[in-house]
Write a protein that holds these residues in place. Structure first.
Motif, PDB file in Angstrom:
ATOM      1  N   GLY A  25       0.798  -1.227   0.000  1.00  0.00           N
ATOM      2  CA  GLY A  25       0.000   0.000   0.000  1.00  0.00           C
ATOM      3  C   GLY A  25       0.830   1.276   0.000  1.00  0.00           C
ATOM      4  N   THR A  26       2.141   1.157  -0.002  1.00  0.00           N
ATOM      5  CA  THR A  26       2.995   2.350  -0.025  1.00  0.00           C
ATOM      6  C   THR A  26       3.012   2.963  -1.427  1.00  0.00           C
ATOM      7  N   VAL A  27       2.795   4.273  -1.499  1.00  0.00           N
ATOM      8  CA  VAL A  27       2.878   4.965  -2.793  1.00  0.00           C
ATOM      9  C   VAL A  27       4.344   5.281  -3.082  1.00  0.00           C
ATOM     10  N   LEU A  28       4.849   4.768  -4.192  1.00  0.00           N
ATOM     11  CA  LEU A  28       6.273   4.907  -4.530  1.00  0.00           C
ATOM     12  C   LEU A  28       6.521   6.139  -5.397  1.00  0.00           C
ATOM     13  N   VAL A  29       5.653   6.334  -6.364  1.00  0.00           N
ATOM     14  CA  VAL A  29       5.763   7.476  -7.284  1.00  0.00           C
ATOM     15  C   VAL A  29       4.343   7.942  -7.566  1.00  0.00           C
ATOM     16  N   ARG A  30       4.134   9.245  -7.618  1.00  0.00           N
ATOM     17  CA  ARG A  30       2.782   9.701  -7.953  1.00  0.00           C
ATOM     18  C   ARG A  30       2.832  11.021  -8.704  1.00  0.00           C
ATOM     19  N   ASP A  31       1.753  11.272  -9.439  1.00  0.00           N
ATOM     20  CA  ASP A  31       1.636  12.540 -10.162  1.00  0.00           C
ATOM     21  C   ASP A  31       0.149  12.758 -10.436  1.00  0.00           C
ATOM     22  N   ARG A  32      -0.193  13.983 -10.772  1.00  0.00           N
ATOM     23  CA  ARG A  32      -1.602  14.255 -11.087  1.00  0.00           C
ATOM     24  C   ARG A  32      -1.691  15.491 -11.955  1.00  0.00           C
ATOM     25  N   VAL A  33      -2.824  15.626 -12.626  1.00  0.00           N
ATOM     26  CA  VAL A  33      -3.093  16.828 -13.421  1.00  0.00           C
ATOM     27  C   VAL A  33      -4.545  17.234 -13.203  1.00  0.00           C
ATOM     28  N   THR A  34      -4.798  18.526 -13.344  1.00  0.00           N
ATOM     29  CA  THR A  34      -6.175  19.011 -13.302  1.00  0.00           C
ATOM     30  C   THR A  34      -6.917  18.458 -14.515  1.00  0.00           C
ATOM     31  N   MET A  35      -8.180  18.100 -14.319  1.00  0.00           N
ATOM     32  CA  MET A  35      -8.972  17.577 -15.435  1.00  0.00           C
ATOM     33  C   MET A  35      -9.060  18.623 -16.542  1.00  0.00           C
ATOM     34  N   PRO A  36      -8.533  18.311 -17.732  1.00  0.00           N
ATOM     35  CA  PRO A  36      -8.607  19.304 -18.817  1.00  0.00           C
ATOM     36  C   PRO A  36     -10.024  19.369 -19.392  1.00  0.00           C
ATOM     37  N   SER A  37     -10.330  20.460 -20.052  1.00  0.00           N
ATOM     38  CA  SER A  37     -11.676  20.604 -20.614  1.00  0.00           C
ATOM     39  C   SER A  37     -11.814  19.810 -21.913  1.00  0.00           C
ATOM     40  N   ARG A  38     -10.693  19.464 -22.538  1.00  0.00           N
ATOM     41  CA  ARG A  38     -10.723  18.597 -23.728  1.00  0.00           C
ATOM     42  C   ARG A  38      -9.420  17.811 -23.793  1.00  0.00           C
ATOM     43  N   ASP A  39      -9.343  16.874 -24.731  1.00  0.00           N
ATOM     44  CA  ASP A  39      -8.160  16.012 -24.857  1.00  0.00           C
ATOM     45  C   ASP A  39      -7.825  15.310 -23.543  1.00  0.00           C
ATOM     46  N   VAL A  40      -8.844  14.737 -22.907  1.00  0.00           N
ATOM     47  CA  VAL A  40      -8.653  14.092 -21.604  1.00  0.00           C
ATOM     48  C   VAL A  40      -7.725  12.882 -21.736  1.00  0.00           C
ATOM     49  N   TRP A  41      -7.931  12.099 -22.793  1.00  0.00           N
ATOM     50  CA  TRP A  41      -7.069  10.922 -22.929  1.00  0.00           C
ATOM     51  C   TRP A  41      -5.610  11.336 -23.132  1.00  0.00           C
ATOM     52  N   ARG A  42      -5.389  12.371 -23.910  1.00  0.00           N
ATOM     53  CA  ARG A  42      -4.005  12.798 -24.130  1.00  0.00           C
ATOM     54  C   ARG A  42      -3.343  13.194 -22.799  1.00  0.00           C
ATOM     55  N   ALA A  43      -4.103  13.845 -21.930  1.00  0.00           N
ATOM     56  CA  ALA A  43      -3.568  14.234 -20.617  1.00  0.00           C
ATOM     57  C   ALA A  43      -3.264  13.001 -19.768  1.00  0.00           C
ATOM     58  N   LEU A  44      -4.158  12.013 -19.812  1.00  0.00           N
ATOM     59  CA  LEU A  44      -3.944  10.803 -19.013  1.00  0.00           C
ATOM     60  C   LEU A  44      -2.797   9.967 -19.567  1.00  0.00           C
ATOM     61  N   ASP A  45      -2.715   9.891 -20.874  1.00  0.00           N
ATOM     62  CA  ASP A  45      -1.618   9.183 -21.528  1.00  0.00           C
ATOM     63  C   ASP A  45      -0.276   9.766 -21.067  1.00  0.00           C
ATOM     64  N   GLY A  46      -0.170  11.090 -21.088  1.00  0.00           N
ATOM     65  CA  GLY A  46       1.068  11.751 -20.673  1.00  0.00           C
ATOM     66  C   GLY A  46       1.370  11.515 -19.209  1.00  0.00           C
ATOM     67  N   LEU A  47       0.323  11.545 -18.376  1.00  0.00           N
ATOM     68  CA  LEU A  47       0.490  11.333 -16.931  1.00  0.00           C
ATOM     69  C   LEU A  47       1.020   9.923 -16.647  1.00  0.00           C
ATOM     70  N   VAL A  48       0.420   8.929 -17.278  1.00  0.00           N
ATOM     71  CA  VAL A  48       0.846   7.539 -17.061  1.00  0.00           C
ATOM     72  C   VAL A  48       2.294   7.347 -17.527  1.00  0.00           C
ATOM     73  N   ARG A  49       2.645   7.932 -18.652  1.00  0.00           N
ATOM     74  CA  ARG A  49       4.023   7.819 -19.145  1.00  0.00           C
ATOM     75  C   ARG A  49       5.004   8.463 -18.168  1.00  0.00           C
ATOM     76  N   ARG A  50       4.628   9.600 -17.583  1.00  0.00           N
ATOM     77  CA  ARG A  50       5.522  10.275 -16.628  1.00  0.00           C
ATOM     78  C   ARG A  50       5.735   9.440 -15.372  1.00  0.00           C
ATOM     79  N   VAL A  51       4.654   8.863 -14.857  1.00  0.00           N
ATOM     80  CA  VAL A  51       4.766   8.047 -13.636  1.00  0.00           C
ATOM     81  C   VAL A  51       5.609   6.805 -13.913  1.00  0.00           C
ATOM     82  N   ASP A  52       5.379   6.190 -15.050  1.00  0.00           N
ATOM     83  CA  ASP A  52       6.162   5.004 -15.433  1.00  0.00           C
ATOM     84  C   ASP A  52       7.640   5.375 -15.540  1.00  0.00           C
TER      85      ASP A  52
END
Ligand SMILES: [Zn+2]
Length: 299
Positions: A25-52
């Motif tokens: 249950g320990t969080v090792l790496v984390r990141d987040r972004v404010t929900m964008p008004s459009r291109d939500v998948w692009r924002a999530l794609d970038g977030l997942v790549r950064r955490v990885d």
């Protein structure tokens, strides 16, 4: 070699979050972004790549992905339709994440994730049958019955958000009238009141308490749980007054002897939405030691 972490993703109306979460249950790496008004998948794609990428040098590669999304969801189809995110209607989130990560992806509602986390690392470890409700930006809930989470045809069993609590009441984003959601969602309440929740009138808090009591009475008459865990920003803002009214209303509405000991509990420790999401795949074997805080402000 240590056990691989889970890549946890949480989709909320106001933000996207991702983390690598260890089996304890320990969080090792984390990141987040404010929900964008459009291109939500692009924002999530970038977030997942950064955490990885952030975990690549120090953490064993993740083996699975767990994603929670504010409900309702369609677990079977792997699609989500989060309220207040107009560009995502039946969005195939599981397929997109599987393609991106090349790992198996488990998708469930935020309520389901919270219910799983509470028995994994929270205060429901010794409770076999309970409901867990989050009253935050939106209302999410799920039920654990006899140690198993109710799922249903689409993964939304045990959801209280769209139970009718007042047939002639407030309009809900779902299109119906009188659902619990507009009485207990911070987005709906702030839109109605046009002021912060902490400055809500006593009559508003009383109304929310009554509606929550009605919803719990209906649920428990059908699903024989003995504990209702409630948490979230609206519960924090409305405080003990809300839960006092809820318990009073429940006592009036619920007269069955088997429900006499039904208790409404506010967990002391807040489990982050990312640990909740990770709990969907961490199962019951994970030891204690989660990332919890005594204050919801650490969310
Ligand atoms: Zn509704």
């Amino acid at each position: 070699m240590s056990s691989p972490p889970v890549l946890a993703v949480a989709v909320e109306p106001s933000r996207l979050a991702a983390a690598l979460v260890a089996p304890d249950g320990t969080v090792l790496v984390r990141d987040r972004v404010t929900m964008p008004s459009r291109d939500v998948w692009r924002a999530l794609d970038g977030l997942v790549r950064r955490v990885d990428a952030a975990g690549r040098d120090s953490v064993v590669p993740f083996a699975q992905v767990a994603v929670s999304c504010v409900g309702p969801v369609d677990e079977q189809a792997g699609t989500v339709t989060p309220p207040y995110v107009p560009t995502w209607t039946s969005f195939p989130l599981r397929d997109h994440l599987e393609e991106l990560t090349e790992r198996p992806v488990l998708l469930a509602s935020a309520g389901a994730a919270a219910a799983e986390a509470e028995r994994l690392v929270g205060e429901a470890r010794d409770t076999a049958s309970y409901a867990f409700l989050i009253a935050d930006a939106t209302v999410d809930s799920a039920c654990i019955v006899d140690g198993r989470r109710m799922s249903g045809a689409h993964g939304n069993a045990g959801s209280l958000a769209h139970i009718t609590v007042d047939p002639t009441g407030l309009s809900c984003w779902c299109g119906a009238r009188g659902c619990l959601e507009p009485y207990l969602s911070s987005i709906a309440l702030q839109a109605e009141l046009n002021r912060p929740l902490r400055r809500a009138n006593p009559s508003t808090i009383e109304r929310s308490g009554i509606m929550l009591g009605r919803a719990i009475a209906s649920l428990c008459a059908m699903v024989d749980v003995d504990t209702i865990f409630v948490t979230g920003g609206v519960i924090d803002a409305f405080g003990d007054t809300l839960l006092h009214v809820t318990r009073r209303e429940l006592q009036t509405r619920s007269r069955l002897s088997n429900l006499a000991d039904l208790s409404i509990v506010e967990p002391v420790e807040y489990i982050s939405s990312l640990v909740r999401a990770a709990s969907l795949v961490l199962g019951t074997s994970a030891p204690a030691g989660p990332e919890v805080t005594g204050s919801p402000t650490a969310r």
